[in-house]
Design a protein around this motif. Structure first.
Motif, mmCIF file in Angstrom:
data_model
loop_
_atom_site.group_PDB
_atom_site.id
_atom_site.type_symbol
_atom_site.label_atom_id
_atom_site.label_comp_id
_atom_site.label_asym_id
_atom_site.label_seq_id
_atom_site.Cartn_x
_atom_site.Cartn_y
_atom_site.Cartn_z
ATOM 1 N N LEU A 51 -18.663 -21.866 -52.708
ATOM 2 C CA LEU A 51 -19.463 -21.882 -53.944
ATOM 3 C C LEU A 51 -18.636 -22.298 -55.159
ATOM 4 N N ALA A 52 -17.309 -22.128 -55.063
ATOM 5 C CA ALA A 52 -16.428 -22.490 -56.184
ATOM 6 C C ALA A 52 -16.412 -23.994 -56.456
ATOM 7 N N HIS A 53 -17.039 -24.795 -55.576
ATOM 8 C CA HIS A 53 -17.218 -26.218 -55.892
ATOM 9 C C HIS A 53 -18.073 -26.383 -57.146
ATOM 10 N N ASP A 54 -18.858 -25.349 -57.476
ATOM 11 C CA ASP A 54 -19.719 -25.387 -58.672
ATOM 12 C C ASP A 54 -19.381 -24.158 -59.525
ATOM 13 N N PRO A 55 -18.232 -24.204 -60.235
ATOM 14 C CA PRO A 55 -17.750 -22.989 -60.913
ATOM 15 C C PRO A 55 -18.668 -22.472 -62.013
ATOM 16 N N GLN A 56 -19.361 -23.376 -62.729
ATOM 17 C CA GLN A 56 -20.236 -22.895 -63.817
ATOM 18 C C GLN A 56 -21.329 -21.992 -63.234
ATOM 19 N N ALA A 57 -21.934 -22.429 -62.119
ATOM 20 C CA ALA A 57 -22.996 -21.627 -61.494
ATOM 21 C C ALA A 57 -22.430 -20.325 -60.938
ATOM 22 N N LEU A 58 -21.258 -20.393 -60.294
ATOM 23 C CA LEU A 58 -20.678 -19.197 -59.660
ATOM 24 C C LEU A 58 -20.298 -18.137 -60.693
ATOM 25 N N THR A 59 -19.803 -18.593 -61.857
ATOM 26 C CA THR A 59 -19.389 -17.662 -62.904
ATOM 27 C C THR A 59 -20.551 -16.781 -63.364
ATOM 28 N N LEU A 60 -21.765 -17.323 -63.340
ATOM 29 C CA LEU A 60 -22.951 -16.553 -63.741
ATOM 30 C C LEU A 60 -23.558 -15.816 -62.560
ATOM 31 N N ARG A 61 -23.503 -16.452 -61.394
ATOM 32 C CA ARG A 61 -24.182 -15.918 -60.234
ATOM 33 C C ARG A 61 -23.569 -14.595 -59.762
ATOM 34 N N LEU B 29 -29.475 -8.943 -67.073
ATOM 35 C CA LEU B 29 -29.738 -9.731 -65.860
ATOM 36 C C LEU B 29 -30.653 -10.919 -66.174
ATOM 37 N N MET B 30 -31.594 -10.717 -67.104
ATOM 38 C CA MET B 30 -32.465 -11.835 -67.476
ATOM 39 C C MET B 30 -31.680 -12.889 -68.261
ATOM 40 N N ASP B 31 -30.680 -12.443 -69.049
ATOM 41 C CA ASP B 31 -29.790 -13.404 -69.727
ATOM 42 C C ASP B 31 -28.982 -14.207 -68.698
ATOM 43 N N LEU B 32 -28.463 -13.511 -67.684
ATOM 44 C CA LEU B 32 -27.678 -14.199 -66.641
ATOM 45 C C LEU B 32 -28.571 -15.156 -65.844
ATOM 46 N N SER B 36 -28.035 -19.042 -65.464
ATOM 47 C CA SER B 36 -28.030 -19.692 -64.149
ATOM 48 C C SER B 36 -28.978 -20.890 -64.134
ATOM 49 N N HIS B 37 -30.095 -20.767 -64.869
ATOM 50 C CA HIS B 37 -31.007 -21.918 -65.029
ATOM 51 C C HIS B 37 -30.251 -23.084 -65.661
ATOM 52 N N ASP B 38 -29.509 -22.787 -66.732
ATOM 53 C CA ASP B 38 -28.792 -23.855 -67.423
ATOM 54 C C ASP B 38 -27.700 -24.455 -66.533
ATOM 55 N N ALA B 39 -27.049 -23.585 -65.728
ATOM 56 C CA ALA B 39 -25.993 -24.070 -64.828
ATOM 57 C C ALA B 39 -26.569 -24.951 -63.720
ATOM 58 N N ALA B 40 -27.795 -24.636 -63.269
ATOM 59 C CA ALA B 40 -28.402 -25.401 -62.176
ATOM 60 C C ALA B 40 -29.063 -26.686 -62.681
ATOM 61 N N LEU B 41 -29.660 -26.618 -63.878
ATOM 62 C CA LEU B 41 -30.447 -27.763 -64.370
ATOM 63 C C LEU B 41 -29.696 -28.634 -65.381
ATOM 64 N N ALA B 142 -31.591 -23.068 -54.326
ATOM 65 C CA ALA B 142 -31.593 -21.615 -54.188
ATOM 66 C C ALA B 142 -32.012 -20.958 -55.499
ATOM 67 N N PHE B 143 -31.487 -21.440 -56.628
ATOM 68 C CA PHE B 143 -31.857 -20.839 -57.910
ATOM 69 C C PHE B 143 -33.340 -21.010 -58.202
ATOM 70 N N VAL B 144 -33.859 -22.221 -58.031
ATOM 71 C CA VAL B 144 -35.272 -22.468 -58.390
ATOM 72 C C VAL B 144 -36.185 -21.601 -57.515
ATOM 73 N N ASN B 145 -35.848 -21.441 -56.252
ATOM 74 C CA ASN B 145 -36.669 -20.583 -55.379
ATOM 75 C C ASN B 145 -36.618 -19.106 -55.802
ATOM 76 N N TYR B 146 -35.485 -18.667 -56.314
ATOM 77 C CA TYR B 146 -35.363 -17.312 -56.894
ATOM 78 C C TYR B 146 -36.257 -17.185 -58.125
ATOM 79 N N GLN B 147 -36.123 -18.144 -59.035
ATOM 80 C CA GLN B 147 -36.857 -18.103 -60.296
ATOM 81 C C GLN B 147 -38.370 -18.088 -60.056
#
Lengths: 192, 161
Positions: A51-61, B29-32, B36-41, B142-147
């Protein structure tokens, strides 16, 4: 090559990645920062290195994962694990199901519930509150998710309040997320 | 009032009562989730998956899961890449091999993640998708399916209050 595990179990397998994990010795500063916290505060696994291939996402996830599963108040720890197992059952993520069924067993000190869930799924003969949680988790994990007002009412009927229903929704949906990473980016194999 | 995408799409940005209180308890958790939305999109480092492409794929997943509000949000995010707008329609199959492989993964892991095998990753790799982009794609799906699932329940609960 170790055998791939295809049946539900509470014995936690080894997870073999399909994608090359990040090499910690050559990780960027952003990747190292993302690896400072790990899911459930376990050691840095091959999974988080993938998952660390995408660090921005992992940092929040990672803090989101830990918060949904461990933050105080609301739904009990065990019942959050039950939501995680319901999703992992629908999505057939053998690895996630094993980890979270075994956590459920540790917390409740009762392995009979998970035995029944793995054997009979939604039809498992378990107490009404656990059964309502399992049933909700299964319906929410389908595609499209099949939750109606009656399903929420069924949770209220066994005593869940709005906070607990939100917490169950978060833990179940979080595993819709986790399953789609673990079950697609790698596979469970027997520990060598 | 929440300015998060999820709460707005679910119609609970101004929820009061028990539901509003429950969301306030989980505000971190809603902030995170929004992060995560911003990180994915809209990631700082999109790699081989440009923001517009991600948005159209997210709109496609939202439509597969019958979430019109999230589909509408992702259609608007996708306006930066009108040439890829067809991808937002479930059933539309692009001809370009790399796009076709991305769409096949999105559809399968949204609809039938239980059927995932090592071969699904091989298909992406064979179509020229880099290893880090495979992880980015999996994270997006994975994120979009969670959301979608959190929004689904919040919408039902708000309808009851």
């Amino acid at each position: 090559m170790s055998r791939v595990i295809t049946k539900f179990t509470t014995r936690v397998p080894h997870w073999r990645p399909h994608v090359t994990p990040v090499d910690l010795d050559h990780a960027s500063d952003e990747q190292r920062e993302a690896l400072r916290e790990t899911p459930s505060n376990t050691k840095i696994s091959e999974y988080v290195l993938v998952l660390a291939h995408d660090p921005q996402a992992l940092t929040l996830r990672t803090p989101l994962f830990n918060g949904i599963m461990y933050d105080p108040g609301g739904l009990s720890r065990a019942e959050r694990e039950l939501g995680a197992v319901a999703a992992s059952f629908v999505n057939r993520c053998i690895y996630c199901a094993a980890v979270h069924a075994s956590r459920y067993n540790q917390i409740t000190k009762d392995s009979s519930v998970m035995q029944k869930v793995f054997l009979d799924g939604e039809k498992a003969d378990i107490d009404p509150r656990a059964k309502a949680i399992l049933s909700f988790g299964v319906k929410l994990s389908l595609c499209p998710p099949e939750i109606t007002a009656e399903d929420v009412d069924a949770l209220r009927a066994v005593g869940l309040d709005s906070q607990e229903i939100l917490d169950l929704t978060l833990s179940t949906a979080l595993f819709g997320w986790a399953n789609r990473l673990m079950h697609t980016l790698g596979e469970p194999v027997e520990k060598s | 009032m929440s300015d998060h995408i999820l709460e707005r799409a679910a119609g609970v940005a101004q929820a009061g009562g028990e539901l509003g209180a429950a969301l306030a308890t989980r505000a971190r958790l809603m902030d995170l989730t929004q992060g995560s939305h911003d990180a994915a999109l809209l990631p700082k480092t999109p790699g081989g998956l440009a923001h517009g492409l991600r948005a159209h794929l997210a709109a496609r997943m939202s439509r597969i899961c019958s979430d019109d509000a999230l589909a509408h949000h992702y259609d608007r995010l996708g306006e930066v890449s009108p040439d890829l707008a067809d991808l937002a329609r479930p059933g539309h199959q692009p001809e370009a091999p790399r796009l076709a492989a991305l769409v096949a993964y999105v559809d399968k892991m949204t609809l039938h993640p239980k059927e995932a095998t090592a071969q699904d990753i091989d298909i992406l790799r064979d179509a020229g998708v880099a290893e880090d982009d495979i992880v980015r794609l999996a994270g997006l799906v994975a994120f979009v399916n969670y959301q979608i699932r959190v929004a689904k329940v919040l919408r039902v609960m708000e309808g009851q209050s």
